[in-house]
Design a protein around this motif. Structure first.
Motif, short mmCIF file in Angstrom:
data_model
loop_
_atom_site.label_atom_id
_atom_site.label_comp_id
_atom_site.label_asym_id
_atom_site.label_seq_id
_atom_site.Cartn_x
_atom_site.Cartn_y
_atom_site.Cartn_z
N ASN A 106 59.59 -13.94 -24.90
CA ASN A 106 58.46 -14.72 -24.38
C ASN A 106 58.50 -16.13 -24.96
O ASN A 106 57.50 -16.63 -25.49
N GLY A 107 59.66 -16.77 -24.84
CA GLY A 107 59.86 -18.07 -25.46
C GLY A 107 58.87 -19.12 -25.02
O GLY A 107 58.53 -20.02 -25.80
N GLY A 108 58.36 -19.04 -23.80
CA GLY A 108 57.42 -20.03 -23.31
C GLY A 108 56.10 -20.04 -24.05
O GLY A 108 55.30 -20.97 -23.89
N SER A 109 55.84 -19.01 -24.85
CA SER A 109 54.61 -18.95 -25.65
C SER A 109 54.77 -19.59 -27.02
O SER A 109 53.85 -19.54 -27.84
N TYR A 110 55.96 -20.17 -27.27
CA TYR A 110 56.26 -20.68 -28.60
C TYR A 110 56.70 -22.14 -28.56
O TYR A 110 57.33 -22.59 -27.60
N GLY A 111 56.34 -22.85 -29.62
CA GLY A 111 56.81 -24.21 -29.82
C GLY A 111 56.92 -24.47 -31.30
O GLY A 111 55.99 -24.21 -32.05
N PHE A 112 58.07 -24.92 -31.74
CA PHE A 112 58.28 -25.24 -33.16
C PHE A 112 59.43 -26.22 -33.29
O PHE A 112 60.11 -26.54 -32.31
N GLU A 113 59.64 -26.70 -34.52
CA GLU A 113 60.68 -27.70 -34.72
C GLU A 113 61.95 -27.03 -35.24
O GLU A 113 62.02 -25.81 -35.39
N CYS A 114 62.98 -27.87 -35.52
CA CYS A 114 64.33 -27.33 -35.69
C CYS A 114 64.52 -26.50 -36.95
O CYS A 114 65.33 -25.56 -36.95
N SER A 115 63.79 -26.81 -38.04
CA SER A 115 64.00 -26.02 -39.26
C SER A 115 63.47 -24.60 -39.09
O SER A 115 64.07 -23.64 -39.58
N MET A 116 62.34 -24.45 -38.37
CA MET A 116 61.86 -23.10 -38.10
C MET A 116 62.80 -22.39 -37.14
O MET A 116 63.00 -21.17 -37.24
N ALA A 117 63.40 -23.11 -36.22
CA ALA A 117 64.30 -22.49 -35.25
C ALA A 117 65.46 -21.78 -35.93
O ALA A 117 65.81 -20.65 -35.56
N VAL A 118 66.07 -22.42 -36.92
CA VAL A 118 67.20 -21.78 -37.57
C VAL A 118 66.76 -20.56 -38.38
O VAL A 118 67.50 -19.58 -38.49
N ILE A 119 65.54 -20.60 -38.92
CA ILE A 119 65.01 -19.43 -39.63
C ILE A 119 64.80 -18.27 -38.65
O ILE A 119 65.13 -17.12 -38.94
N VAL A 120 64.27 -18.58 -37.47
CA VAL A 120 64.09 -17.55 -36.44
C VAL A 120 65.45 -16.95 -36.06
O VAL A 120 65.58 -15.72 -35.92
N VAL A 121 66.45 -17.79 -35.92
CA VAL A 121 67.80 -17.32 -35.60
C VAL A 121 68.30 -16.36 -36.68
O VAL A 121 68.85 -15.28 -36.38
N LEU A 122 68.11 -16.72 -37.94
CA LEU A 122 68.61 -15.88 -39.03
C LEU A 122 67.89 -14.53 -39.08
O LEU A 122 68.53 -13.49 -39.28
N TYR A 123 66.58 -14.53 -38.89
CA TYR A 123 65.86 -13.26 -38.89
C TYR A 123 66.30 -12.38 -37.72
O TYR A 123 66.47 -11.16 -37.86
N HIS A 124 66.46 -12.98 -36.56
CA HIS A 124 66.88 -12.20 -35.39
C HIS A 124 68.28 -11.63 -35.60
O HIS A 124 68.54 -10.45 -35.27
N ALA A 125 69.18 -12.41 -36.15
CA ALA A 125 70.54 -11.93 -36.42
C ALA A 125 70.53 -10.80 -37.43
O ALA A 125 71.28 -9.83 -37.31
N LEU A 126 69.67 -10.93 -38.44
CA LEU A 126 69.56 -9.86 -39.43
C LEU A 126 69.02 -8.59 -38.81
O LEU A 126 69.51 -7.49 -39.09
N LEU A 127 68.04 -8.73 -37.93
CA LEU A 127 67.49 -7.57 -37.23
C LEU A 127 68.56 -6.88 -36.41
O LEU A 127 68.57 -5.64 -36.29
N GLN A 128 69.47 -7.65 -35.81
CA GLN A 128 70.55 -7.07 -35.02
C GLN A 128 71.63 -6.43 -35.89
O GLN A 128 72.49 -5.71 -35.39
N SER A 129 71.59 -6.71 -37.19
CA SER A 129 72.67 -6.28 -38.08
C SER A 129 72.30 -5.11 -38.99
O SER A 129 73.19 -4.42 -39.48
N ILE A 130 71.02 -4.93 -39.27
CA ILE A 130 70.60 -3.86 -40.17
C ILE A 130 69.69 -2.88 -39.43
O ILE A 130 69.28 -3.13 -38.30
N ASP A 131 69.39 -1.78 -40.09
CA ASP A 131 68.49 -0.79 -39.51
C ASP A 131 67.12 -1.40 -39.27
O ASP A 131 66.54 -2.00 -40.18
N PRO A 132 66.57 -1.32 -38.05
CA PRO A 132 65.27 -1.94 -37.75
C PRO A 132 64.14 -1.45 -38.65
O PRO A 132 63.24 -2.22 -38.99
#
Length: 272
Positions: A106-132
């Motif tokens: 639901n990306g259209g419900s979100y707005g943030f700047e670039c430093s938060m974006a990379v944090i979101v990327v890292l959390y999502h990648a970690l979620l894809q890599s470890i047991d949920p």
């Protein structure tokens, strides 16, 4: 140089690593710097998660999230409480994994700047890599902001960007940014394959380093001769801290120590 159990002699059987994983391994293996791992398992987990970081960066670039400064930050109130400082605090009763996934669905419900974006990327990648389930336990009080405010990611701060590999987070600085346009002071990016970068906002998306610099240079103070540049600082998660939580579906390859050599062969090692 990569060191595992005191040796740098490591060989992988055909199909054990993807082409991009092999490229990362070779760069680290031929580096003058020393990279120590407790086990082959820890090295494979890092390579796998780096692939997930790149996939997550590309997914976020397509998710429709807006660029917004701190004062105009947006989030889905069903999952997050927006603080006065523009941070996303996980709401009580919400599973962290669901809140992270919502940003991508639901990306259209979100707005943030670039430093938060990379944090979101890292959390999502970690979620894809470890047991949920482990992800939910580790980040039960999840708070999203910038990379200096997320200690639970165990970010390792490094210099010498010539050592950076795919999946690292780097920063382009614009030293003479126009004071009325502070959001152009720099760009946090994820290093992708083919020397490309993902940077959220400013219309950058996935771009070359030259393209990032050219965009930032348009917003310098009049008469400035100081170009934007890629800084020496880069960060990545301490992958070893999370390798023990790898998804149960992942099967470890067969490893054998013969003399000074460690031989690794794929046996159903799954990559999502």
């Amino acid at each position: 140089m990569i060191l595992i159990e005191g040796t740098s002699y490591i060989t992988f059987g055909e199909g054990t690593l993807t082409e991009l994983e092999l490229a990362i391994f070779k760069k680290k293996q031929t580096s003058p710097y020393e990279y120590q791992y407790d086990s082959i398992h820890a090295l494979l987990f890092e390579l796998h998660m780096r692939m997930q970081i790149m996939k997550s960066a590309k997914a976020l670039s397509r998710a429709g999230v807006y660029f917004a400064g701190f004062e105009r930050t947006l989030c889905n109130p069903s999952y997050w409480h927006l603080t006065d400082e523009g941070r996303f605090q996980l709401k009580s009763g919400v599973a962290p994994q669901d809140a992270i996934r919502d940003i991508f669905t639901n990306g259209g419900s979100y707005g943030f700047e670039c430093s938060m974006a990379v944090i979101v990327v890292l959390y999502h990648a970690l979620l894809q890599s470890i047991d949920p389930g482990q992800f939910d336990l580790l980040f039960a009080d999840l708070l999203l902001f910038d990379w200096d405010s997320n200690s639970k990611l165990n970010l390792i701060d490094r210099t010498h960007t010539e050592e950076a590999v795919m999946g690292d987070v780097l920063y382009f600085e614009n030293p003479d940014v126009e004071q009325l346009l502070p959001w152009w002071k720099g760009e946090n990016v994820v290093l992708l394959e083919n020397d490309l970068f993902y940077g959220h906002g400013h219309g950058l998306g996935i771009a070359s380093g030259e393209e990032v610099i050219n965009v930032l240079n348009k917003y310098r103070i009049p008469g400035s001769m100081k170009s934007a540049f890629l800084t020496d600082r880069y960060v990545h998660p301490d992958f070893s801290c999370f390798s023990e939580y790898q998804r149960p579906s992942k099967e470890r390859p067969i490893t054998a120590r013969i003399g000074d050599w460690i031989h690794v062969r794929k046996v159903g090692y799954l990559i999502n």
